[in-house]
Each structure stands twice: as structure tokens, then as C-alpha cells.
Design a protein around this motif. Sequence first.
Motif, short mmCIF file in Angstrom:
data_model
loop_
_atom_site.label_atom_id
_atom_site.label_comp_id
_atom_site.label_asym_id
_atom_site.label_seq_id
_atom_site.Cartn_x
_atom_site.Cartn_y
_atom_site.Cartn_z
N GLY A 46 21.65 53.71 30.07
CA GLY A 46 21.87 53.27 28.39
C GLY A 46 22.41 51.49 28.82
O GLY A 46 22.47 51.00 29.59
N SER A 47 22.72 51.25 27.90
CA SER A 47 22.38 49.88 27.20
C SER A 47 23.96 49.62 26.87
O SER A 47 24.72 50.38 25.94
N VAL A 48 24.73 48.21 27.44
CA VAL A 48 26.44 48.00 26.41
C VAL A 48 26.73 47.14 26.82
O VAL A 48 26.39 46.21 27.32
N ASP A 49 26.94 46.39 25.47
CA ASP A 49 27.19 45.30 24.90
C ASP A 49 28.63 44.86 24.90
O ASP A 49 29.48 45.79 24.91
N THR A 50 28.66 43.20 25.61
CA THR A 50 30.42 42.72 25.58
C THR A 50 30.07 41.52 25.39
O THR A 50 29.80 40.14 25.73
N LEU A 51 31.71 41.13 24.65
CA LEU A 51 31.91 39.75 23.82
C LEU A 51 32.48 39.32 25.20
O LEU A 51 33.20 39.85 25.87
N ILE A 52 32.21 38.27 25.70
CA ILE A 52 32.29 37.81 27.35
C ILE A 52 33.43 36.01 26.99
O ILE A 52 34.17 36.46 27.91
N ILE A 53 32.62 35.68 26.03
CA ILE A 53 33.36 34.71 26.41
C ILE A 53 33.38 33.91 24.62
O ILE A 53 31.97 34.04 24.29
N ASN A 54 33.47 32.31 24.33
CA ASN A 54 33.35 31.81 23.47
C ASN A 54 32.82 30.40 23.39
O ASN A 54 34.14 29.94 24.40
N VAL A 55 32.05 30.05 23.39
CA VAL A 55 31.68 28.50 23.09
C VAL A 55 32.01 27.76 22.37
O VAL A 55 31.81 28.28 20.79
N PRO A 56 32.99 26.52 22.52
CA PRO A 56 33.42 25.33 21.28
C PRO A 56 32.23 25.13 20.41
O PRO A 56 31.38 24.70 20.82
N GLU A 57 32.70 25.38 19.63
CA GLU A 57 31.19 24.77 18.25
C GLU A 57 31.19 23.41 18.42
O GLU A 57 31.14 22.24 19.21
N GLY A 58 29.87 23.36 18.98
CA GLY A 58 28.67 21.90 18.65
C GLY A 58 28.45 21.15 19.80
O GLY A 58 27.53 20.50 20.06
N SER A 59 28.84 22.16 21.42
CA SER A 59 28.38 22.39 22.73
C SER A 59 26.79 22.74 22.83
O SER A 59 26.39 23.12 21.56
N GLN A 60 26.32 22.12 23.98
CA GLN A 60 25.51 22.36 23.75
C GLN A 60 25.79 23.18 25.82
O GLN A 60 25.80 22.45 26.64
N ILE A 61 24.48 24.77 25.78
CA ILE A 61 24.68 25.33 26.56
C ILE A 61 23.80 24.14 27.76
O ILE A 61 22.29 23.83 27.26
N VAL A 62 23.36 23.98 28.93
CA VAL A 62 23.05 23.62 29.69
C VAL A 62 22.38 24.51 31.05
O VAL A 62 21.45 24.39 31.47
N ASP A 63 23.52 26.10 31.16
CA ASP A 63 22.90 26.17 31.96
C ASP A 63 23.39 27.97 32.13
O ASP A 63 25.18 27.74 31.52
N ILE A 64 22.72 29.00 32.37
CA ILE A 64 23.31 30.46 32.38
C ILE A 64 22.98 30.93 33.50
O ILE A 64 21.62 30.82 33.94
N THR A 65 23.92 31.69 34.65
CA THR A 65 23.38 31.91 35.44
C THR A 65 24.04 33.27 35.99
O THR A 65 25.32 34.11 35.00
N VAL A 66 22.86 34.43 36.39
CA VAL A 66 23.75 35.69 36.91
C VAL A 66 24.06 35.36 38.45
O VAL A 66 22.92 35.36 39.06
N ASP A 67 25.63 35.77 38.96
CA ASP A 67 25.31 36.23 40.18
C ASP A 67 25.44 37.87 40.52
O ASP A 67 26.18 38.24 40.43
N GLN A 68 24.61 38.55 41.06
CA GLN A 68 24.63 39.83 41.38
C GLN A 68 25.38 39.75 42.27
O GLN A 68 25.02 39.41 43.62
N VAL A 69 26.43 40.41 42.52
CA VAL A 69 27.18 39.82 44.24
C VAL A 69 27.37 41.31 44.73
O VAL A 69 27.76 41.33 46.23
N VAL A 70 27.19 42.47 44.07
CA VAL A 70 26.84 44.10 44.36
C VAL A 70 25.74 43.80 43.68
O VAL A 70 25.79 44.41 43.26
#
Length: 160
Positions: A46-70
Motif C-alpha cells: 500500500g501507500s503511506v504519506d508522511t509530512l517530512i519537512i517545511n521549506v521556508p517561504e520563497g525558497s528555491q529547491i535545488v535538489d532532492i535525493t533519496v538514499d536507499q541505505v538498506v
Amino acid sequence: MSFSTFSGPVRSGTIREGTVAQGRNAGLVVLGQSYDSGDLTGAVVGSVDTLIINVPEGSQIVDITVDQVVAATAGTTTISVGNATGGAQLMAAVATTAGGRFRGTATAATQLAWQTSNTADTTVYVRVTVATATLTAGRFVLTVQYIQRSDSGTQNPASA
């Protein structure tokens, strides 16, 4: 180790006035926030959604990475990132079962969404989808890197 908290963008450089031709070299610091899923053993199909962070207003995201460590075992895992539950506005779903570092495919829509809200902080949700079978192992760390801008979304400083 101690921490410092700043309420505005952090700028670094030795020359902040004038033009680039005159030697201006000040720039904004890239910041990041990470989320560790912890042990995913026992996660069911199934699918599970989790609120993980808040990015400050007006910011520009420059990268998103997922490290599957296990690496996920028994079942398979797919991860997407959005600014709402169930969404993939920030990173389209990517299969992470095998382990390693992953980035979603950049599209015009995801890149536009990386120019975050100028009126409020941007909430970031991760959706983990487990398929095939209940997981017997798995863990990932998701990191969002961003440049904090002024409240209007303009680069700080907008001029010299």
C-alpha cells in the motif's frame, strides 16, 4: 556541537557590492533538511504519506535525493515527493528497491514546483509505496536542498 538559527537568507562572499565585472562574489548558502524513514521492516503493501519537512517561504529547491541505505527485501518500494499528500509535484515516483542514490526525473512541472510559495512555507510530503509483499527490510534517507530567498521569492540581495 552547537547550532545557530537565522531568520533570513545566509549570504557568503568577500565582495557584496558592485557588479560581477567589478568582482562581486557574494552568493546564498545552500541549506538542506533530511528525513530518515527508519527501519521499514513490516511495512505492508500500500501507500503511506508522511509530512517530512517545511521549506521556508520563497525558497528555491535545488535538489532532492533519496538514499536507499538498506535495500528493500521481499516487497518493492517506490518513493515520490509532493507538496500535498499523495502528490508527486516535487519528484515523480522512482523505484528504490535495489538500494543506492536516486533522483526523480526532472520535468518542467517539477522544476516549476521547486520555485516554492512566496506566501507561506512549503510543506513536503513523501509517499512510500510498497508492492508485491510485506517488507522484511528497508530504509531510506530523503534530503531536500534549497536556497532561502527573500519573502517575495527574489534572490537576496536583489541588487548590489
